[in-house]
Design a protein around this motif. Sequence first.
Motif, PDB file in Angstrom:
ATOM      1  N   HIS A  97       1.263   9.419   5.370  1.00  8.65           N
ATOM      2  CA  HIS A  97       1.858   8.631   6.582  1.00  8.65           C
ATOM      3  C   HIS A  97       1.318   9.231   7.874  1.00  8.65           C
ATOM      4  O   HIS A  97       1.016  10.282   7.919  1.00  8.65           O
ATOM      5  N   PRO A  98       1.428   8.338   8.802  1.00 12.87           N
ATOM      6  CA  PRO A  98       0.690   8.506  10.136  1.00 12.87           C
ATOM      7  C   PRO A  98       1.751   9.401  11.083  1.00 12.87           C
ATOM      8  O   PRO A  98       2.542   8.949  11.636  1.00 12.87           O
ATOM      9  N   MET A  99       1.937  10.656  10.637  1.00 14.18           N
ATOM     10  CA  MET A  99       2.923  11.495  10.771  1.00 14.18           C
ATOM     11  C   MET A  99       3.103  11.614  12.462  1.00 14.18           C
ATOM     12  O   MET A  99       4.124  11.943  13.001  1.00 14.18           O
ATOM     13  N   LYS A 100       1.765  11.726  13.199  1.00 15.89           N
ATOM     14  CA  LYS A 100       1.888  11.841  14.527  1.00 15.89           C
ATOM     15  C   LYS A 100       2.410  10.727  15.183  1.00 15.89           C
ATOM     16  O   LYS A 100       3.351  11.053  16.103  1.00 15.89           O
ATOM     17  N   GLN A 101       2.349   9.512  14.855  1.00 14.59           N
ATOM     18  CA  GLN A 101       2.874   8.319  15.354  1.00 14.59           C
ATOM     19  C   GLN A 101       4.312   8.380  15.054  1.00 14.59           C
ATOM     20  O   GLN A 101       5.148   8.096  15.974  1.00 14.59           O
ATOM     21  N   ILE A 102       4.660   8.776  13.937  1.00 14.72           N
ATOM     22  CA  ILE A 102       6.162   8.860  13.673  1.00 14.72           C
ATOM     23  C   ILE A 102       6.895   9.884  14.488  1.00 14.72           C
ATOM     24  O   ILE A 102       7.828   9.600  14.921  1.00 14.72           O
ATOM     25  N   GLU A 103       6.087  11.044  14.515  1.00 16.60           N
ATOM     26  CA  GLU A 103       6.696  12.010  15.466  1.00 16.60           C
ATOM     27  C   GLU A 103       7.037  11.680  16.717  1.00 16.60           C
ATOM     28  O   GLU A 103       8.267  11.894  17.332  1.00 16.60           O
ATOM     29  N   LYS A 104       6.217  10.640  17.444  1.00 13.46           N
ATOM     30  CA  LYS A 104       6.380  10.179  18.682  1.00 13.46           C
ATOM     31  C   LYS A 104       7.561   9.441  18.908  1.00 13.46           C
ATOM     32  O   LYS A 104       8.377   9.411  19.713  1.00 13.46           O
TER      33      LYS A 104
ATOM     34  N   GLU B 137       0.833  -1.223   0.009  1.00 19.25           N
ATOM     35  CA  GLU B 137      -0.146   0.052  -0.030  1.00 19.25           C
ATOM     36  C   GLU B 137       0.897   1.275  -0.166  1.00 19.25           C
ATOM     37  O   GLU B 137       0.460   2.469  -0.292  1.00 19.25           O
ATOM     38  N   GLY B 138       2.109   0.934   0.324  1.00 16.88           N
ATOM     39  CA  GLY B 138       3.143   2.145   0.372  1.00 16.88           C
ATOM     40  C   GLY B 138       3.319   2.680   1.720  1.00 16.88           C
ATOM     41  O   GLY B 138       4.050   3.890   1.938  1.00 16.88           O
ATOM     42  N   ASN B 139       2.804   1.764   2.715  1.00 15.25           N
ATOM     43  CA  ASN B 139       3.199   2.273   4.201  1.00 15.25           C
ATOM     44  C   ASN B 139       4.288   1.805   4.769  1.00 15.25           C
ATOM     45  O   ASN B 139       4.805   0.632   4.349  1.00 15.25           O
ATOM     46  N   ILE B 140       5.010   2.447   5.579  1.00 15.01           N
ATOM     47  CA  ILE B 140       6.262   2.107   6.350  1.00 15.01           C
ATOM     48  C   ILE B 140       5.862   1.177   7.223  1.00 15.01           C
ATOM     49  O   ILE B 140       4.833   1.267   7.993  1.00 15.01           O
ATOM     50  N   ASP B 141       6.959   0.532   7.701  1.00 16.59           N
ATOM     51  CA  ASP B 141       6.757  -0.489   9.213  1.00 16.59           C
ATOM     52  C   ASP B 141       7.144   0.532  10.219  1.00 16.59           C
ATOM     53  O   ASP B 141       8.542   0.873  10.386  1.00 16.59           O
ATOM     54  N   LEU B 142       6.362   1.081  11.077  1.00 14.70           N
ATOM     55  CA  LEU B 142       6.792   1.851  12.135  1.00 14.70           C
ATOM     56  C   LEU B 142       7.835   1.197  13.008  1.00 14.70           C
ATOM     57  O   LEU B 142       8.732   1.984  13.640  1.00 14.70           O
ATOM     58  N   LYS B 143       7.837  -0.200  13.547  1.00 16.20           N
ATOM     59  CA  LYS B 143       8.785  -0.807  14.022  1.00 16.20           C
ATOM     60  C   LYS B 143      10.073  -0.975  13.583  1.00 16.20           C
ATOM     61  O   LYS B 143      11.096  -0.689  14.320  1.00 16.20           O
TER      62      LYS B 143
END
Length: 384
Positions: A160-167, A128-134
Amino acid sequence: MNTKKKIYLDYNATTPVDKRVVEEMLPYFTEMFGNASSDHFFGWDAEEGVKFAREQVSNLVYCKPTEITFTSGATEAANLALFGFCKKNSSKGKHIITCKTEHNAILDTMQALENEGFQITYLDVDAEGNIDLKELENDITAKTILVCLMLANNETGLIHPMKQIEKIVHSKGVKLMSDITQAVGKIPVDLKELNLDLAIFSSHKLYGPKGVGALYINKKNKVEVDQSVFGGGQEKGIRPGTLNVTGIVGFGKAAEIVFSEMKEESIRLSELRDKLEALLEEIEDIAINSKNSDRLPNTTNVSFENIDGNQLLRKLNNLAVSRGSACTSNLINPSHVLKAMGLSDELALSSIRISLGRNTTLADIKFAAEEIKNTVHQLKKAMV
């Protein structure tokens, strides 16, 4: 002679300048034409125009006017941010994390930084183009000084889920930069809430003039960049040179307009996009890329199996659509974004991006869908 109407469906590449923006700009060509650095009333008028535009642009992205540096566009802003930040912070480490689906303005600059001795990690993406946050979290090391990830993809519209990435990034003591170019003006972008350290965007993607963009530097987070361009003290020394006052004034007006109209326009474009995709999905052997993820309201990227992409684009000569980024569309290469998502070279080359905008109507959508259906049918029939 082709008498059919021509329909522009490439708003992610650029947008027409809004007539209200042109009207705002006109006096700065011939009447208030002064250099914003000149110490007389012509210069003061120009300086006031720049000051007001800075407020309009900062209001659009919810930041302080002093955090906005005007540039010639997002590409220059990317260079100023990346080289300036990395030069300033190289003593802390020389590792940067980005993603394989970034715009070439970022990827090419990363390659230049690699030549300067920096180590770059390029994150993979799923189908889908999503990165793996882990994976992002695990790749951050003691030498990592920056993570650079775009907010919305220019080819697929994926957000991208930027708020999750930011944390994740800030919990590791690392700074976060984002290319927000495709998102600004299409969806709300609150830099204060996102807590980005650096961000870049451009005027011509939101019905403003070409040749002007912005670099955001978060003052609260005490982000500093070294000067990498020299020749004057304009724009706090980060981007010296005579200001493009006319373009900046236009940028400001465009920002003001999209800020006031964004909510209704986003709903309208989302409905048109969904209608378009429903019509296109009547065609056999097609796929809407990133359809199952959070996307921009105006963007559709569709792949056609067993179709020659070159012939498809040539025959769709009444529609302005694209293979992907306008910055690389003259090169007949498969999209690096779609390849990173797992598409074959052949399927990536037979994919098109359709991006809707302010002038797009329901009639346009129906016409475009019919044109694409007929063209695909003709191409498949010719193969039998």
